[in-house]
Enzyme design. Structure first.
Site, PDB file in Angstrom:
ATOM      1  N   GLU A   1       0.814  -1.225   0.000  1.00  0.00           N
ATOM      2  CA  GLU A   1       0.000   0.000   0.000  1.00  0.00           C
ATOM      3  C   GLU A   1       0.844   1.271   0.000  1.00  0.00           C
ATOM      4  O   GLU A   1       0.408   2.313  -0.502  1.00  0.00           O
ATOM      5  CB  GLU A   1      -0.965  -0.003   1.185  1.00  0.00           C
ATOM      6  CG  GLU A   1      -2.070  -1.058   1.107  1.00  0.00           C
ATOM      7  CD  GLU A   1      -1.651  -2.424   1.635  1.00  0.00           C
ATOM      8  OE1 GLU A   1      -0.442  -2.628   1.902  1.00  0.00           O
ATOM      9  OE2 GLU A   1      -2.528  -3.293   1.765  1.00  0.00           O
TER      10      GLU A   1
ATOM     11  N   PHE B   1     -11.053  -7.399  14.138  1.00  0.00           N
ATOM     12  CA  PHE B   1      -9.987  -7.850  13.243  1.00  0.00           C
ATOM     13  C   PHE B   1      -9.692  -6.767  12.198  1.00  0.00           C
ATOM     14  O   PHE B   1     -10.598  -6.264  11.549  1.00  0.00           O
ATOM     15  CB  PHE B   1     -10.406  -9.154  12.549  1.00  0.00           C
ATOM     16  CG  PHE B   1      -9.371  -9.637  11.569  1.00  0.00           C
ATOM     17  CD1 PHE B   1      -8.088  -9.975  11.998  1.00  0.00           C
ATOM     18  CD2 PHE B   1      -9.661  -9.733  10.214  1.00  0.00           C
ATOM     19  CE1 PHE B   1      -7.125 -10.394  11.092  1.00  0.00           C
ATOM     20  CE2 PHE B   1      -8.706 -10.155   9.306  1.00  0.00           C
ATOM     21  CZ  PHE B   1      -7.435 -10.490   9.751  1.00  0.00           C
ATOM     22  N   GLN B   2      -8.450  -6.425  12.057  1.00  0.00           N
ATOM     23  CA  GLN B   2      -7.978  -5.400  11.114  1.00  0.00           C
ATOM     24  C   GLN B   2      -8.624  -4.045  11.348  1.00  0.00           C
ATOM     25  O   GLN B   2      -8.841  -3.285  10.408  1.00  0.00           O
ATOM     26  CB  GLN B   2      -8.149  -5.867   9.672  1.00  0.00           C
ATOM     27  CG  GLN B   2      -7.261  -7.067   9.378  1.00  0.00           C
ATOM     28  CD  GLN B   2      -7.079  -7.331   7.906  1.00  0.00           C
ATOM     29  OE1 GLN B   2      -7.987  -7.126   7.114  1.00  0.00           O
ATOM     30  NE2 GLN B   2      -5.895  -7.807   7.537  1.00  0.00           N
TER      31      GLN B   2
ATOM     32  N   LYS C   1     -17.326  -1.056   6.269  1.00  0.00           N
ATOM     33  CA  LYS C   1     -17.802  -2.052   5.311  1.00  0.00           C
ATOM     34  C   LYS C   1     -19.329  -2.026   5.177  1.00  0.00           C
ATOM     35  O   LYS C   1     -19.857  -2.151   4.073  1.00  0.00           O
ATOM     36  CB  LYS C   1     -17.341  -3.447   5.765  1.00  0.00           C
ATOM     37  CG  LYS C   1     -17.343  -4.464   4.640  1.00  0.00           C
ATOM     38  CD  LYS C   1     -16.647  -5.751   5.065  1.00  0.00           C
ATOM     39  CE  LYS C   1     -16.714  -6.777   3.950  1.00  0.00           C
ATOM     40  NZ  LYS C   1     -16.075  -8.032   4.339  1.00  0.00           N
TER      41      LYS C   1
ATOM     42  N   MET D   1      24.379   9.647   1.868  1.00  0.00           N
ATOM     43  CA  MET D   1      24.084  10.887   2.584  1.00  0.00           C
ATOM     44  C   MET D   1      24.318  10.728   4.089  1.00  0.00           C
ATOM     45  O   MET D   1      24.770  11.655   4.758  1.00  0.00           O
ATOM     46  CB  MET D   1      22.650  11.331   2.295  1.00  0.00           C
ATOM     47  CG  MET D   1      22.350  12.743   2.732  1.00  0.00           C
ATOM     48  SD  MET D   1      23.529  13.944   2.085  1.00  0.00           S
ATOM     49  CE  MET D   1      22.657  14.562   0.658  1.00  0.00           C
TER      50      MET D   1
HETATM   51  C1  LIG Z   1      12.422   6.108   4.999  1.00  0.00           C
HETATM   52  C2  LIG Z   1      13.707   6.768   5.322  1.00  0.00           C
HETATM   53  N1  LIG Z   1      14.539   6.233   6.225  1.00  0.00           N
HETATM   54  C3  LIG Z   1      15.718   6.827   6.504  1.00  0.00           C
HETATM   55  C4  LIG Z   1      16.079   7.996   5.897  1.00  0.00           C
HETATM   56  C5  LIG Z   1      17.403   8.671   6.238  1.00  0.00           C
HETATM   57  N2  LIG Z   1      18.283   8.693   5.064  1.00  0.00           N
HETATM   58  C6  LIG Z   1      18.396   9.779   4.280  1.00  0.00           C
HETATM   59  S1  LIG Z   1      19.417   9.532   2.986  1.00  0.00           S
HETATM   60  C7  LIG Z   1      19.754   7.966   3.481  1.00  0.00           C
HETATM   61  C8  LIG Z   1      20.692   7.089   2.691  1.00  0.00           C
HETATM   62  C9  LIG Z   1      20.235   6.826   1.304  1.00  0.00           C
HETATM   63  O1  LIG Z   1      21.117   5.926   0.689  1.00  0.00           O
HETATM   64  P1  LIG Z   1      21.056   5.661  -0.859  1.00  0.00           P
HETATM   65  O2  LIG Z   1      19.662   5.400  -1.264  1.00  0.00           O
HETATM   66  O3  LIG Z   1      22.055   4.615  -1.198  1.00  0.00           O
HETATM   67  O4  LIG Z   1      21.432   7.068  -1.471  1.00  0.00           O
HETATM   68  P2  LIG Z   1      22.870   7.810  -1.530  1.00  0.00           P
HETATM   69  O5  LIG Z   1      22.867   8.834  -0.467  1.00  0.00           O
HETATM   70  O6  LIG Z   1      23.928   6.785  -1.327  1.00  0.00           O
HETATM   71  O7  LIG Z   1      22.891   8.413  -2.883  1.00  0.00           O
HETATM   72  C10 LIG Z   1      19.067   7.650   4.657  1.00  0.00           C
HETATM   73  C11 LIG Z   1      19.172   6.378   5.372  1.00  0.00           C
HETATM   74  C12 LIG Z   1      15.173   8.531   4.967  1.00  0.00           C
HETATM   75  N3  LIG Z   1      15.411   9.669   4.332  1.00  0.00           N
HETATM   76  N4  LIG Z   1      14.024   7.899   4.668  1.00  0.00           N
END
Ligand SMILES: Cc1ncc(C[n+]2csc(CCOP(=O)(O)OP(=O)(O)O)c2C)c(N)n1
Ligand SMILES: [Mg+2]
Lengths: 586, 171
Positions: free
Chosen positions: A52, A114-115, A164, A484
């Site tokens: 979803e 449920f749900q 529902k 990042m």
């Molecule tokens: C759902 C979610 N969880 C954690 C983060 C924190 N976060 C931001 S960038 C990142 C790393 C992303 O890695 P990648 O997709 O390999 O991209 P890169 O920075 O290496 O280009 C994380 C964990 C986020 N933005 N979204």
């Protein structure tokens, strides 16, 4: 006497009356009557996602690329909770979306059935509005109001929780017009106050160092807003920057374009924001990633802020001329007034000369190759742009360094082509958003610029693309790191890479093939061009695993807690430690 | 690192809303979600057809926060109108409290004497207790409760503030 219809049929009829063509959804016990009603009709196309969360992001991608509201249908309990991230994402980025969630029958509500979950309670703060419908006779009006609320004013997601028994019970249906809707108190401002607009124009015409700062509001206002923006930009001669969400409103090829501003914005955009004497903010909201340190934010400027949301004005930065209204309409009035009064901008040459010195720093420069022989990620993006920009592709992204590099190095010439999760910063957005965009724009080239970590968050949606023969392209900048996160650890935590390595990665090429996609791996710079060409030549979905420099960091950058003038332009400036105050600002 | 505090003001807001399920949760939730304070909140429907409720909220915050509170309330779909009565000035604000005092002898006589000064009415009495009803500004009620604290106060119930602008005009 109108004939009675079941709640499920009322829903389908109302969606038809709203002109809905596509619904992204996933079935379950609490929406079976609706799925049965869908089975008996042809007009609405139901796209079965794989989770979803994918449905919600796909609806966002559809909405942002077409300007039409995205529609989601999910079951109660886990169906609804899985959709929450996408709903919150749409809230932060002001994406029009209507989400229909199934709910247990009204007699069971509150009994921990449920749900069952309290969907209106859980979604209250991540929706523009939400409803629990207990009376099928009110359903029609509520659906029409939901679309009105989702798409008007500052757009956003609206949830309709539909028990529902209300889907099964019958009631008459009428096609409502907006004037007969239940919430009479909802009247979004459209036209801005003319005296304020006059004041704004007066300020702009007298400015020695004007600056226009645009945001996602211009995109939301519709393509016409981008066109008037271009006119105002010409008339005033002012330099223009934009937030991440507003890219494409002004063509990147415009000589007045300074690039994106903020944390990973350009040096010239941030310096110009800092030094301007009049700032015109159009449909942006002074996000902390944009302003940097607040007490040092554009200290010498008179600020004009146009926004449709009164709550965005004076929330973070106090402004001198607030204008509440639709940014497109306000821009029209500004242009009209400017022309009618035959204003001439001041001589802006000195200002542009200063800007030139900043531009000459060439802050986005990168080496085309490095000693290690790895692919330079910015170079990969630029190559992708070179190979595709004539087709005006729709680009989606995940979240991370690749997203910022895409924003910096992929130039956009028109609105609705750049779909990214700005406010919430949701990894896993890009692939489902690309699927939604492809459905809304069957002929367009749609590319998700991804990171190897983010792509795994909604990778199951590859199956959706296969099922509906959507030729989306996923271009992974694979640095084997949550780049990042690793970058912040480099900058702030002494290079202690706590859990930021992407271990145990799947073989993306074989994974693609397992889903019936084409898989391509690019490992060396000399394979880039051919790899991209092969990706474009294939008329089905393609996943490209592009191995890039593992340790590259994204610059320029305003470190957290710093002001626009304290940009790090070059990696050698990185200190590697940060005090607590700066850490807390992250 | 320490977190710094800023000067705050107390404001009374009058909010008219659609009288429907979930409105109060939305308003209260908006305050918690954005970290604003609710000092008191009263709500009751005020129209013949029960369609509109009036909510009086007393909140404290910096001037910038108060401005945001008003704007954020105004954004809610069910909200018709938000008026910052404090900002406009010239309004009446009343609160009612029921105050239970327990005691014998001198304390009882003193309680009655103070009640008289504060125009509090006795709404329940036993040989060992009184319940007083007192209306007025919040400060007056605070003061009354403070005084009763010295002579046998055991329980207080307050309604929270209801407020309205003075003069001919209606909101
Ligand atoms: C759902 C979610 N969880 C954690 C983060 C924190 N976060 C931001 S960038 C990142 C790393 C992303 O890695 P990648 O997709 O390999 O991209 P890169 O920075 O290496 O280009 C994380 C964990 C986020 N933005 N979204
Ligand atoms: Mg990565």
């Amino acid at each position: 006497m109108t004939t009675e219809m079941s709640g499920a049929d009322i829903l389908i009829q109302a969606l038809n009356d709203q002109g809905v063509e596509v619904v992204f959804g996933y079935p379950g016990g609490a929406v079976l009557p609706i799925y049965d009603a869908l089975f008996n009709q042809q007009r609405i196309k139901h796209i079965l996602v794989r989770q979803e969360g994918g449905a919600a992001h796909a609806a966002e991608g559809y909405a942002r690329s077409t300007g039409k509201p995205g529609v989601v249908l999910v079951t109660s309990g886990p169906g609804a909770t899985n959709a929450i991230t996408g709903i919150a994402d749409a809230m932060m980025d002001s994406i029009p979306m209507v989400v229909i969630t199934g709910q247990v029958g009204t007699p069971l509500i509150g009994s921990d059935a449920f749900q069952e979950c309290d969907t209106v309670g859980i979604t209250r703060h991540v929706t523009k509005h939400n409803y629990l419908v207990k009376d099928p006779a009110k359903l029609g009006d509520i659906i029409h109001e939901a679309f009105h609320i989702a798409t008007s004013g500052r757009p956003g997601p609206v949830v309709i929780d539909l028990p529902k028994d209300v889907q099964v019970a019958t009631a008459p249906y009428r096609r409502t017009n907006t004037s007969a809707l239940p919430h009479r108190g909802y009247k979004p401002a459209i036209k801005g106050d003319l005296t304020a607009i006059e004041q704004a124009i007066e300020l702009l015409s007298k400015a020695e160092r004007p600056m226009i700062y645009t945001g996602g509001g211009i995109i939301n206002s519709g393509p016409a807003a981008s066109m008037v923006l271009r006119e105002l930009v010409k008339l005033t001669g002012a330099p223009v920057t934009s937030t991440l969400m507003g890219l494409g409103a002004l063509p990147a090829s415009s000589p007045q374009w300074l690039g994106m501003l903020g944390m990973h914005g350009t040096y010239e955009a941030n310096m110009a924001m800092n030094q301007c004497d009049v700032m015109l903010c159009l449909g942006a909201r002074f996000d902390d990633r944009v302003t940097g340190r607040l007490d040092a934010f554009s200290p010498h400027s008179k600020k004009i802020h146009v926004d449709i949301d009164r709550g965005s004005i004076n929330k973070i930065v106090r402004v001198d001329v607030p204008i509440i209204g639709d940014v497109g309409r306000v821009l029209e009035d500004m242009v009209k007034l400017w022309k009618a009064r035959e204003y001439q901008p001041r001589d802006l040459k000195p200002w542009w000369n200063t800007i030139k010195t900043w531009r000459d720093r060439n802050c986005l420069a990168y080496p085309a190759s490095v000693e290690s022989g790895e692919i330079v990620p910015q170079h990969a993006i630029r190559k992708l742009w070179e190979a595709t920009h004539r087709q005006q592709p729709i680009i989606t992204t995940e979240v991370g360094q690749h997203q910022m590099w895409a924003a910096q190095h992929f130039d956009f010439e028109s609105p609705n082509k750049w779909l990214t999760s700005g406010g919430l910063g949701t990894m896993g957005y890009g692939l489902p958003a690309a699927i939604g965009a492809q459905l809304g724009n069957p002929k367009a080239l749609v590319i998700d610029i991804a990171g190897e970590a983010s792509i795994q968050m909604n990778i199951q949606e590859m199956g959706t693309a296969t099922q509906y023969r959507l030729p989306v392209k996923v271009f992974i900048l694979n640095n084997e790191y949550m780049g990042m996160v690793r970058q912040w650890q480099d900058l702030t935590y002494g290079g202690r890479y706590s859990s930021s390595y992407s271990d145990s990665l799947p073989d993306f090429v074989r994974l693609a093939e397992a889903y019936g996609w084409k898989g391509i791996r690019i490992e060396r710079p000399d394979q880039l061009e051919q790899g991209i060409a092969d990706m474009l030549a294939h008329d089905g979905p393609v996943m490209v695993d592009c191995m890039v420099a593992k340790m590259a960091n994204c610059f320029p950058m305003i470190p957290s807690g710093a002001s626009h003038t304290d940009m790090i332009l070059d990696p050698a400036q990185v200190s590697g430690v940060m005090d607590d105050e700066a850490k807390a600002l992250v | 690192m320490h977190i710094q505090q800023q000067e705050t003001e107390r404001h009374t807001l009058s909010v008219t809303v659609d009288n429907e399920a979930g409105v109060l949760a939305r308003i209260a939730g908006m305050f918690t979600a954005r970290g604003y304070n609710i000092d008191s909140l009263t709500v009751a429907d005020v129209t013949e057809d029960d369609s509109i409720s009036r909510i009086t909220i007393v909140t404290t915050g910096t001037p910038a926060v108060i401005e945001q509170v008003v704007a954020q309330l105004d954004r809610l779909i069910n909200v018709h109108r938000v008026i910052d009565l404090t900002e406009r000035g010239n309004f009446v604000e009343r609160e009612l409290a029921l105050v239970k005092v327990v005691g014998t002898g001198e304390h009882r006589i003193e309680a009655l004497r103070l009640a008289d000064v504060y125009r509090a009415r006795v709404v329940d009495a036993t040989t060992g207790s009184f319940v007083f009803e007192v209306t007025g500004s919040s400060e007056k009620i605070d003061k009354f409760i403070e005084l009763m604290g010295e002579i046998g106060l055991v329980e207080v119930a307050r309604t929270g503030v209801a407020a309205i602008a003075r003069g001919k005009e209606a909101v």
